[in-house]
Enzyme design. Structure first.
Site, PDB file in Angstrom:
ATOM      1  N   ARG A  62      36.798  36.667 -37.058  1.00  0.00           N
ATOM      2  CA  ARG A  62      38.151  36.837 -36.543  1.00  0.00           C
ATOM      3  C   ARG A  62      38.067  36.826 -35.025  1.00  0.00           C
ATOM      4  NH1 ARG A  62      42.296  41.202 -39.072  1.00  0.00           N
ATOM      5  NH2 ARG A  62      41.556  40.229 -40.980  1.00  0.00           N
ATOM      6  N   SER A 164      45.441  37.870 -40.695  1.00  0.00           N
ATOM      7  CA  SER A 164      46.223  38.991 -41.207  1.00  0.00           C
ATOM      8  C   SER A 164      47.313  39.400 -40.218  1.00  0.00           C
ATOM      9  CB  SER A 164      45.289  40.149 -41.555  1.00  0.00           C
ATOM     10  OG  SER A 164      45.980  41.159 -42.240  1.00  0.00           O
ATOM     11  N   ASP A 321      52.594  42.559 -44.406  1.00  0.00           N
ATOM     12  CA  ASP A 321      52.030  41.980 -43.187  1.00  0.00           C
ATOM     13  C   ASP A 321      52.008  40.454 -43.356  1.00  0.00           C
ATOM     14  OD1 ASP A 321      49.969  41.827 -45.029  1.00  0.00           O
ATOM     15  OD2 ASP A 321      48.398  42.357 -43.619  1.00  0.00           O
ATOM     16  N   GLU A 423      43.513  52.120 -49.546  1.00  0.00           N
ATOM     17  CA  GLU A 423      43.039  52.604 -48.250  1.00  0.00           C
ATOM     18  C   GLU A 423      44.256  52.956 -47.411  1.00  0.00           C
ATOM     19  OE1 GLU A 423      40.752  49.565 -46.349  1.00  0.00           O
ATOM     20  OE2 GLU A 423      42.449  48.241 -46.049  1.00  0.00           O
TER      21      GLU A 423
END
Length: 612
Positions: A62, A164, A321, A423
């Site tokens: 990323r 993301s 998202d 999470e």
């Protein structure tokens, strides 16, 4: 050109790296950007682009899109895929029979000619050039479709091109193994080594147009779309209620891919379609209406959703998202104010709901013994409290769904049932058909839960309170500081390991709070274990220390794998019956203040607080 290079940089290694790059790169935009930087003598910028190759970790890659080995671009995508392909050849004798799947989101960076779709097509070309069958989605998909496709089609691996909820300049390359979960060590190291050994582009790797005609390339979009929405219907338990429900929802995909998929998920559950936030409904790589395309940041991202909900008389907002693997939920309170639930609060609600539905389907008391739920170690311990009372198994894993996905696969292989995993970063795995967080199935399941509760005239907030009253209040407070200086981050954590200038000594006090135990998953130390060795896996490449306190508080400090942040996660767990929420909240606030002042030292370390 060569003489210009030497004249401009004065750095032999940098010159060589640039020359190699220009020999390999066939993207005219990134070539032009590098040549322009050379002509301008922009040595620092060239160093930023070429000094260090992106590190391939368990989260894949990323980084910002742009030229050079430190950025996401056509050449680094090809090099990464070549390494990944060679590594898969070593691991799977049947790679050329089974193949891989590649998906992508809607990100694009016109300045460098990069986009998720283009990167995905180049990755496909690299694989097909080596005789590997590729299932390349023809259109944008949510990230969960890739691990679903790996499992459903029995493939060797999956790649999702997405960053993301990162800033718009970024992109990423996320990798799944043949078990349907994200990769864990040592695969990351094996892939990273294979990338270094395969940097020169293969002859056909640049030819995405030719690859598109290959018989090795097929489009799984329709099949996976159909099969996924069939698979998640196993979690639809109240279809009659859904059909008649008067509950109104608003949904935002925050300029990402989620809109059509959440609409389809609601349809699969016979829920009335949610109102879509028009300004954010369609994919837009500029994310024009938000500062950060991350619903975890709360109200700022949801302003347009609240306005639409007020206009339509909707009481619940659902937000994904941009790659639709996370889900945020907000509910309008009687006061007219909106409450944005934390990831831990949603974990409590969804965990309660999944178990309640399971129990209705499985009346045999013995069945609960093979039931499991999972959460990451920095998430709320509420599932542990529910498990203790209800009799199912609860396990903690390291932070990140790669750990929960792989652990879930192991349990499923042993014949166990994995009902739910979560999470605190608003990630939920509500179905074993996707061994990763999935904001699409979670949205439909949350829709059904809300509709069911509405028939009892119970709001989500009221249900959460009753969960806490039954199983014990779990009050959390999480945030982060921004720090771009790795040396500062290292010294901050090293100070905690050598506290008061005593080597290998951790703090015993934090302000007025007594530390009862310390677990350091960077070094592998755990004061609670007889041999002082941590049970969870350790990693020296990331920082993570957990402190437990005598008042029942737990605090974890850790670095982020994908962002320049030092995060903290704190929780006070009260026994059932202790319902003085204001006092518990005050005590947690005081503990957080002590941790910030004594352990983070933001002024001394020049840390930037989380933006408001």
């Amino acid at each position: 050109m060569e003489s210009d290079l030497f004249k401009t940089t004065g750095d032999i290694k940098l010159d060589q790296d640039i020359k190699t790059w220009l020999a390999y790169d066939k993207n005219p935009k990134t070539v032009a950007q590098v040549k322009a930087l050379v002509q301008e003598g922009a040595v620092e910028e060239l160093r930023r682009c070429f000094s260090s190759r992106m590190v391939f970790g368990t989260a894949g890659l990323r980084a910002a899109m742009g030229p050079g080995v430190s950025c996401m671009n056509d050449l680094t995508i090809i090099q990464t895929t070549q390494g990944f392909c060679r590594y898969l050849e070593q691991c799977f004798a049947d790679l050329k029979e089974r193949g891989v799947v590649i998906g992508f989101d809607a990100r694009a960076h016109p300045a460098s000619g990069g986009s998720s779709k283009h990167f995905a097509s180049l990755a496909a070309a690299a694989f097909t050039s080596q005789g590997v069958p590729v299932h390349l989605f023809s259109d944008i998909t949510p990230t969960p479709f890739v691990p679903f496709a790996v499992s459903h089609l029995g493939l060797c691996a999956g790649v999702m091109v997405t960053a993301s909820h990162n800033p718009k300049e970024d992109n990423g390359y996320k990798v799944y193994w043949d078990n349907g979960a994200q990769i864990v060590s040592p695969h990351d190291k094996g892939i990273a080594q294979a990338i270094e050994e395969n940097l020169e582009p293969w002859p056909q790797a640049w030819d995405a147009e030719e690859a598109a005609k290959s018989s090795l390339l097929q489009d799984p979009y329709q099949d996976i779309h159909t099969q996924y929405f069939m698979a998640i219907q196993q979690h639809c338990h109240h279809r009659d209620i859904n059909k008649c429900s008067e509950v109104k929802f608003v949904h935002t995909s925050v300029h990402g891919v989620g809109h059509t998929f959440v609409q389809a998920a609601f349809k699969a559950f016979d829920l009335r379609p949610p109102f879509a936030v028009e300004e954010q409904k369609d994919p837009d790589p500029e994310f024009p209406t938000v500062k950060y395309p991350n619903p975890e940041e709360g109200e700022g991202v949801l302003t347009l959703s609240f306005a639409l909900a007020d206009r339509e008389g909707a009481n619940v907002v659902l937000a994904n998202d941009p790659d639709a693997d996370r889900l945020a939920i907000a509910e309008k309170q009687k006061s007219g104010q909106w409450r944005v639930f934390t990831g831990n609060e949603l974990g409590a609600l969804l965990g309660w709901w999944m178990f309640r539905c399971w129990k209705e389907q499985n009346p045999d008391p013995a069945a609960v013994k093979s039931l499991h739920m999972l959460a990451s170690t920095v998430s709320s311990k509420i599932l542990r409290a529910i498990a203790l009372k209800e009799g199912f198994h609860f396990e903690e894993t390291l932070t990140g769904f790669k750990w929960m996905g792989n652990r879930a696969r192991d349990l499923l292989n042993e014949g166990k049932s994995v009902l739910f995993a979560f999470e605190e970063a608003i990630g939920y795995m509500c179905s074993p058909c996707v061994l990763d967080k999935d904001g699409v199935s979670a949205a439909a399941i949350a829709g059904e839960m809300t509709s069911y509760l509405a028939t009892k005239d119970i709001s989500l907030s009221q249900k959460l309170t009753s969960i806490y009253e039954e199983y014990g209040y779990h009050i959390t407070k999480n945030s982060y500081y921004i720090c771009h200086d790795q040396d500062v981050i290292r010294s901050l954590f090293q100070r905690l390991r050598n506290y008061g200038d005593q080597k290998d000594t951790y703090p015993t006090k934090c302000g007025d709070f007594s530390v009862t135990s310390v677990r350091d998953l960077t070094t592998g130390y755990d004061s609670n274990q007889p041999d002082k060795k941590a049970v969870l896996p350790t990693s020296s490449s990331s920082q993570m220390i957990t402190f437990s306190f005598s008042n029942g508080g737990v605090a974890t400090m850790r670095t982020s794998g994908t962002e320049p942040k030092i995060k903290y996660y704190t929780e006070l767990c009260a026994a059932p019956g202790n319902s003085d929420v204001a006092q518990l909240q005050k005590e947690l606030d005081n503990l957080v203040d002590a941790i910030v002042n004594n352990f983070f030292e933001p002024e001394k370390n020049k840390l930037q607080p989380k933006p408001q």
